[in-house]
Design a protein around this motif. Sequence first.
Motif, PDB file in Angstrom:
ATOM      1  N   PRO A 153       1.222  -0.764  -0.140  1.00  0.00           N
ATOM      2  CA  PRO A 153      -0.213  -0.146  -0.017  1.00  0.00           C
ATOM      3  C   PRO A 153       1.073   1.361  -0.103  1.00  0.00           C
ATOM      4  N   LEU A 154       0.782   2.325  -0.801  1.00  0.00           N
ATOM      5  CA  LEU A 154       1.534   3.043  -0.957  1.00  0.00           C
ATOM      6  C   LEU A 154       0.233   4.215  -0.735  1.00  0.00           C
ATOM      7  N   ARG A 155       1.152   5.797  -0.163  1.00  0.00           N
ATOM      8  CA  ARG A 155       0.993   7.237  -0.133  1.00  0.00           C
ATOM      9  C   ARG A 155       1.750   7.802  -1.210  1.00  0.00           C
ATOM     10  N   VAL A 156       1.025   8.165  -2.071  1.00  0.00           N
ATOM     11  CA  VAL A 156       2.122   9.060  -2.718  1.00  0.00           C
ATOM     12  C   VAL A 156       1.768  10.664  -2.715  1.00  0.00           C
ATOM     13  N   PHE A 157       3.057  11.519  -2.431  1.00  0.00           N
ATOM     14  CA  PHE A 157       2.406  13.224  -2.697  1.00  0.00           C
ATOM     15  C   PHE A 157       4.079  13.307  -3.464  1.00  0.00           C
ATOM     16  N   TRP A 158       3.334  14.093  -5.278  1.00  0.00           N
ATOM     17  CA  TRP A 158       3.772  14.494  -5.785  1.00  0.00           C
ATOM     18  C   TRP A 158       3.725  16.032  -6.425  1.00  0.00           C
ATOM     19  N   CYS A 159       5.235  16.401  -6.129  1.00  0.00           N
ATOM     20  CA  CYS A 159       4.927  17.963  -6.188  1.00  0.00           C
ATOM     21  C   CYS A 159       6.172  18.716  -6.611  1.00  0.00           C
ATOM     22  N   VAL A 160       5.148  18.981  -7.743  1.00  0.00           N
ATOM     23  CA  VAL A 160       6.094  19.984  -9.355  1.00  0.00           C
ATOM     24  C   VAL A 160       6.295  21.627  -8.674  1.00  0.00           C
ATOM     25  N   CYS A 161       7.600  21.626  -8.320  1.00  0.00           N
ATOM     26  CA  CYS A 161       7.449  23.429  -8.466  1.00  0.00           C
ATOM     27  C   CYS A 161       7.161  24.608  -9.382  1.00  0.00           C
ATOM     28  N   SER A 162       7.564  23.512 -10.455  1.00  0.00           N
ATOM     29  CA  SER A 162       7.596  24.697 -11.492  1.00  0.00           C
ATOM     30  C   SER A 162       6.839  23.787 -12.518  1.00  0.00           C
ATOM     31  N   ALA A 163       5.272  24.026 -12.965  1.00  0.00           N
ATOM     32  CA  ALA A 163       4.670  22.600 -13.615  1.00  0.00           C
ATOM     33  C   ALA A 163       3.336  23.587 -14.592  1.00  0.00           C
ATOM     34  N   ASN A 164       3.947  24.578 -15.279  1.00  0.00           N
ATOM     35  CA  ASN A 164       2.828  25.491 -15.967  1.00  0.00           C
ATOM     36  C   ASN A 164       2.369  24.954 -17.184  1.00  0.00           C
ATOM     37  N   GLY A 165       0.875  25.121 -17.862  1.00  0.00           N
ATOM     38  CA  GLY A 165       0.515  24.798 -18.976  1.00  0.00           C
ATOM     39  C   GLY A 165       0.696  23.670 -19.001  1.00  0.00           C
ATOM     40  N   ILE A 166       1.690  23.251 -20.671  1.00  0.00           N
ATOM     41  CA  ILE A 166       1.998  22.002 -21.043  1.00  0.00           C
ATOM     42  C   ILE A 166       2.375  21.372 -20.550  1.00  0.00           C
ATOM     43  N   ARG A 167       3.483  21.784 -19.885  1.00  0.00           N
ATOM     44  CA  ARG A 167       4.260  20.967 -18.846  1.00  0.00           C
ATOM     45  C   ARG A 167       3.353  20.649 -17.886  1.00  0.00           C
ATOM     46  N   ALA A 168       2.382  21.435 -17.415  1.00  0.00           N
ATOM     47  CA  ALA A 168       1.748  21.022 -16.005  1.00  0.00           C
ATOM     48  C   ALA A 168       0.703  19.876 -16.236  1.00  0.00           C
ATOM     49  N   ASP A 169       0.330  19.362 -18.082  1.00  0.00           N
ATOM     50  CA  ASP A 169      -0.467  18.585 -18.204  1.00  0.00           C
ATOM     51  C   ASP A 169       0.387  17.056 -18.404  1.00  0.00           C
TER      52      ASP A 169
END
Length: 218
Positions: free
Chosen positions: A42-58
């Motif tokens: 069992p996993l619980r993952v928090f996936w955090c990206v500091c710079s993700a805008n527009g297509i990079r966020a997608d």
Amino acid sequence: MRSLELTRGNEPLTVLCLGAHSDDIEIGLGGTLISMVTADRPLRVFWCVCSANGIRADEAEASANAFLGPQVERHTHFGNFEDSYFPSQSISIKQWMTEIRDTVVPDVIFTHTRDDAHQDHREISLLTWNVFRDQFILEYEIPKWDGDVGRPNVYVPLSRDAMDRKIDLLSCHFATQRSKDWFDEETFRGLARLRGMECRAPERYAEAFHIRKATVVF
């Protein structure tokens, strides 16, 4: 060489992944995450990206879904900080990370190594240690032209299937990066093969990390 297991019965393992940019987590520990998922724990993952805008966020959202699969509980946090200027945004990034800290008590944190030559990566590493003071932190490496990969002291052996899947997913989900001369299968597989040799991985591949500080409880 001794092994470290992060296990507590059947309780979910809570993992916090911090990346400066939308492909950093996948490059640095994509194979490790795939291995965690396939271990059927069992996993619980928090996936955090500091710079993700527009297509990079997608890209980041789709990639997180693909690497973790539908069975993993996950929470994504995407910031809109300006790429390449993280040191000058340090106060705002620290506040963003502090807000994340208030929502999770991770068993393990993955972040950039403090000796990374990229200023954004280095700032995230420094702030990780500043904001999270009571967690187990592993620092991952990102290959680049600076030649800054160092001497890691923690290894996660990868199966061939995990290595192949990591490369396939990187190629599939990061169209914005394919034109870069370093973003290719040979780079990722070559580094993993080197790290696999260093830890005598059964199937030849591994991802490597730096551990700076840990507490041992008997």
